[in-house]
Design a protein around this motif. Sequence first.
Motif, PDB file in Angstrom:
ATOM      1  N   GLY A   1       6.689  -2.510 -19.632  1.00  0.00           N
ATOM      2  CA  GLY A   1       7.714  -2.893 -18.672  1.00  0.00           C
ATOM      3  C   GLY A   1       7.637  -4.349 -18.290  1.00  0.00           C
TER       4      GLY A   1
ATOM      5  N   LEU B   1      18.277   7.844 -17.940  1.00  0.00           N
ATOM      6  CA  LEU B   1      18.190   7.546 -16.509  1.00  0.00           C
ATOM      7  C   LEU B   1      18.028   8.851 -15.735  1.00  0.00           C
ATOM      8  N   ASN B   2      17.243   8.790 -14.677  1.00  0.00           N
ATOM      9  CA  ASN B   2      16.990   9.977 -13.868  1.00  0.00           C
ATOM     10  C   ASN B   2      18.235  10.346 -13.057  1.00  0.00           C
TER      11      ASN B   2
ATOM     12  N   LEU C   1      18.166   9.858  -9.184  1.00  0.00           N
ATOM     13  CA  LEU C   1      17.908   8.571  -8.542  1.00  0.00           C
ATOM     14  C   LEU C   1      19.117   7.669  -8.729  1.00  0.00           C
TER      15      LEU C   1
ATOM     16  N   HIS D   1      16.139   3.110  -9.213  1.00  0.00           N
ATOM     17  CA  HIS D   1      15.442   2.882 -10.481  1.00  0.00           C
ATOM     18  C   HIS D   1      14.815   1.487 -10.491  1.00  0.00           C
TER      19      HIS D   1
ATOM     20  N   GLN E   1      11.968   1.134  -7.872  1.00  0.00           N
ATOM     21  CA  GLN E   1      10.761   1.851  -8.241  1.00  0.00           C
ATOM     22  C   GLN E   1      10.011   1.128  -9.360  1.00  0.00           C
ATOM     23  N   ILE E   2      10.745   0.577 -10.313  1.00  0.00           N
ATOM     24  CA  ILE E   2      10.094  -0.053 -11.447  1.00  0.00           C
ATOM     25  C   ILE E   2       9.436  -1.374 -11.030  1.00  0.00           C
TER      26      ILE E   2
ATOM     27  N   GLN F   1       8.367  -2.036  -7.935  1.00  0.00           N
ATOM     28  CA  GLN F   1       7.213  -1.750  -7.070  1.00  0.00           C
ATOM     29  C   GLN F   1       6.047  -1.161  -7.842  1.00  0.00           C
ATOM     30  N   ALA F   2       6.345  -0.520  -8.974  1.00  0.00           N
ATOM     31  CA  ALA F   2       5.247   0.010  -9.777  1.00  0.00           C
ATOM     32  C   ALA F   2       4.375  -1.128 -10.290  1.00  0.00           C
ATOM     33  N   HIS F   3       4.966  -2.283 -10.475  1.00  0.00           N
ATOM     34  CA  HIS F   3       4.188  -3.407 -10.992  1.00  0.00           C
ATOM     35  C   HIS F   3       3.710  -4.338  -9.898  1.00  0.00           C
TER      36      HIS F   3
ATOM     37  N   LEU G   1      17.104  -2.800 -16.654  1.00  0.00           N
ATOM     38  CA  LEU G   1      15.795  -2.288 -16.229  1.00  0.00           C
ATOM     39  C   LEU G   1      14.700  -2.869 -17.108  1.00  0.00           C
TER      40      LEU G   1
ATOM     41  N   TYR H   1      14.437  10.513 -19.870  1.00  0.00           N
ATOM     42  CA  TYR H   1      14.284   9.591 -18.741  1.00  0.00           C
ATOM     43  C   TYR H   1      12.868   9.536 -18.197  1.00  0.00           C
TER      44      TYR H   1
ATOM     45  N   VAL I   1       7.641   4.232 -20.297  1.00  0.00           N
ATOM     46  CA  VAL I   1       7.764   2.995 -21.058  1.00  0.00           C
ATOM     47  C   VAL I   1       7.902   1.784 -20.142  1.00  0.00           C
ATOM     48  N   MET I   2       8.530   2.009 -18.978  1.00  0.00           N
ATOM     49  CA  MET I   2       8.683   0.893 -18.054  1.00  0.00           C
ATOM     50  C   MET I   2       7.466   0.724 -17.148  1.00  0.00           C
TER      51      MET I   2
ATOM     52  N   ARG J   1       4.474   4.418 -12.137  1.00  0.00           N
ATOM     53  CA  ARG J   1       3.216   5.032 -11.689  1.00  0.00           C
ATOM     54  C   ARG J   1       3.264   6.540 -11.873  1.00  0.00           C
TER      55      ARG J   1
END
Lengths: 336, 420
Positions: A104, A118-119, A122, A127, A130-131, A133-135, A181, B311, B317-318, B321
């Motif tokens: 990512g 895509l979820n 959400l 999306h 979240q992506i 903040q994950a990093h 994304l 998804y 992949v992205m 967490r």
Amino acid sequence: MVDVLRIKDLIVEYTTQRGTARAVDRVSLTLGENRTLGLAGESGCGKSTLGRSLMKLVPYPGKIVSGDIILNIDHDITWKKGTIKKGDVSILELNDDQLRMIRGSEIAYIFQDPMTSLNPMLSIGKHFIQIQQAHDPTIEDEQALERAKEVLESLGILAERVDDYPHQFSGGMRQRVMIGLGLVLRPRLLIADEPTTSLDVIVEAQILEEMAELKEKFNLTMILITHNLGVLAQTADDVAIMYTGRLAELAPTEALFENPQHPYTEALLQSVPDVTKPDKKLAWIPGAPPDLVNPPDGCMFNPRCPFAMDICKQEEPPLIQSDTGGLVACHLYGRS
Amino acid sequence: MTQVLSGIFFHLGKRKESTKDYSKKWWAVILMLTVLVVLIVAALIAISLTARSGVGIHVVAGTFLLAMTSLLTASYIKRINLPNNQVTRHPVYLPVAIVSVFFAITSLVLGYIIYPTDPIGFGIVMIAGGIVLSVFFLLVYEGYPRLKIHGSPGILAISGLLMVTAIIYMTVIADWIVPYSPFHINVGGIREPPNPSFPLGTTSLGQDMLSRVIAGGATMLQVAAISVVVCFSIGVPIGLLSGYRGGLVDKTIGLVMDSLFAFPGLVLAIAIAAILGPGILNMAIAIAVVYIPSYFRVVRSQVFTVRELPYVEAAIVMGARDRDILFRYILPNVLPSSVVIMSINFADAILTAAGLTFVGLGLSVDIADWGWDLTLGFQVLIVGAWWISAFPGLMVILLALGFTLTGEGLNEILTPKLRE
Ligand SMILES: Nc1ncnc2c1ncn2[C@@H]1O[C@H](COP(=O)(O)OP(=O)(O)OP(=O)(O)O)[C@@H](O)[C@H]1O
Ligand SMILES: [Mg+2]
């Protein structure tokens, strides 16, 4: 020029009930900064497997058997549980946590089917939040949303649509969201696995155009996996042709299209319809790709090759320098 | 959970229709509501006029007032905000909270004035009854137009939910509107058939059947609620864990669950209830043990499907967490199916509870309970006293039917969304 990615003798195998299938066989590649590598070949030749193994994400029951994947990182990555120093990093030696940070943010991957990527529960904005903040957990929601809007606008999606849910978007827009994304964390390497296959030609052309622009803007290095050789002719700097997990030919785009060396490349090019020459007879390649569990001896292409010689049935051709400045694996060259 | 609920009622968050269409529906609903209210009010007044507590009519009036006020508050808030001619959803929690607090205070004050012997009890019943009744009205007002677009499954779900809330409301205010104490014996003759002074007859001990029918839902609802909460909060997490982790964890949990699942439900519940002894909590636990495997299996298999979806892979992949993948990608897509199980589980729990009481493993004798009356009534059926088992049986069927309808309706409504 820095080499962003170096792959050395990569072997990936799937263990099935019938035996082991080698989906990627001793592939070596080097990808310079800002280059676009096109990866083409028949269905099932291992393109996706190769792409995924670059993120160490081969689907079960696949396994990376040997080889090395070296990614160049131009800044230190630090997070709560560790750091990755800038410089060359061997992907296969990273642990799960380190891989997560690389995925990512350094390598982005875009899948073929935007409809299901895509979820549904959400919103688009979530999306993006979240992506990011994950990093970097310190990023605030608003900040993350601002960036999301910026990226979406540059892809031609109205910023106010961040609150919408995936089902409110069309396929082409969803793929743009996926690209957004992928790019929001400013990765160095973008792997696009048939990003436009499920879209119609007009949207396909638009998206490829946008990707080319974004490539300049974000300073991306790209691997573009596709069936569509026409697309590669326009976008790629180099093209690699794969056959049954092996590199058959690798050459600068122009050289490859003008002067294909490998009989398989030639056959592939023959089978592309050309509107400017409607009388041209469309060639197709007789036979089917061999079974990966029980591959033929010698060159894998020999049962279908019009130029097959005795040696082709006995010895595997090595990948050698071709006259056109690329690499080719065929017994027609290099001897005598 | 909120997502699931809002998925049912507020499907897309924004309503696509214009204000005009909306008001047309609104008028139809108002009309329906009025008829419904008149009918219910008439029945309740008839009963509460003769209430033993003497303030039955006050309780009914109070709860209706509270419910109407919160309904109006909610709709008023909605109608203020109409950007682009669309009716949008806005949080109505704050005004509703203010109104509720206001009513809490007035109920207590009223309690002191009207019913000085037990003002707190009076206040609590007013509030609890008012809340349940508000839910009932909101279901009609909000849920009906929204669920109607889903066609017959929507109608199924709403009628199920209405039946259930109506029974809950009746149970909440039961003590205040019953004509006689449900426990007192010899308030009338023994096994009197239905007659004007005892509309549903009397039991073998001379208790008033009507009072027992009104009050008899409490235990059953409590047992069902507790057991469903226990089931849900154990079954869903272990299903999630098992499906997501896989491997040895999955095998071990799966083995335990499968062995529980192998027993016929009622037999297992009887065995556990026999070990634990009678009581509401024990009954609930016995039922919970029987139903945990159902949740576990459904959630686990759903997780297996969902975690293979593109998804989820895209999220990996992205670099998402683990906890995001589990709680934002997998859980929300698994919840709808477990909510459906929950409502079916409710229905089953009620029948199992009635069954447990029927075989004498339920509750002590002096508690008013439909299951008990079924047992006792069954024994005297032979002398022609059909009313003792018929009315409680009817209530059990109604309640179970309410939950089943809800479950079936929700199943239809929520599942296509899953596949999208
Ligand atoms: N999960 C799996 N289990 C077993 N074999 C697999 C699995 N995934 C892929 N393979 C095998 O690996 C080979 C390469 O598959 P891959 O998906 O990489 O092909 P591809 O070139 O991307 O094809 P396409 O163009 O159709 O996407 C195929 O022969 C396939 O049979
Ligand atoms: Mg592929």
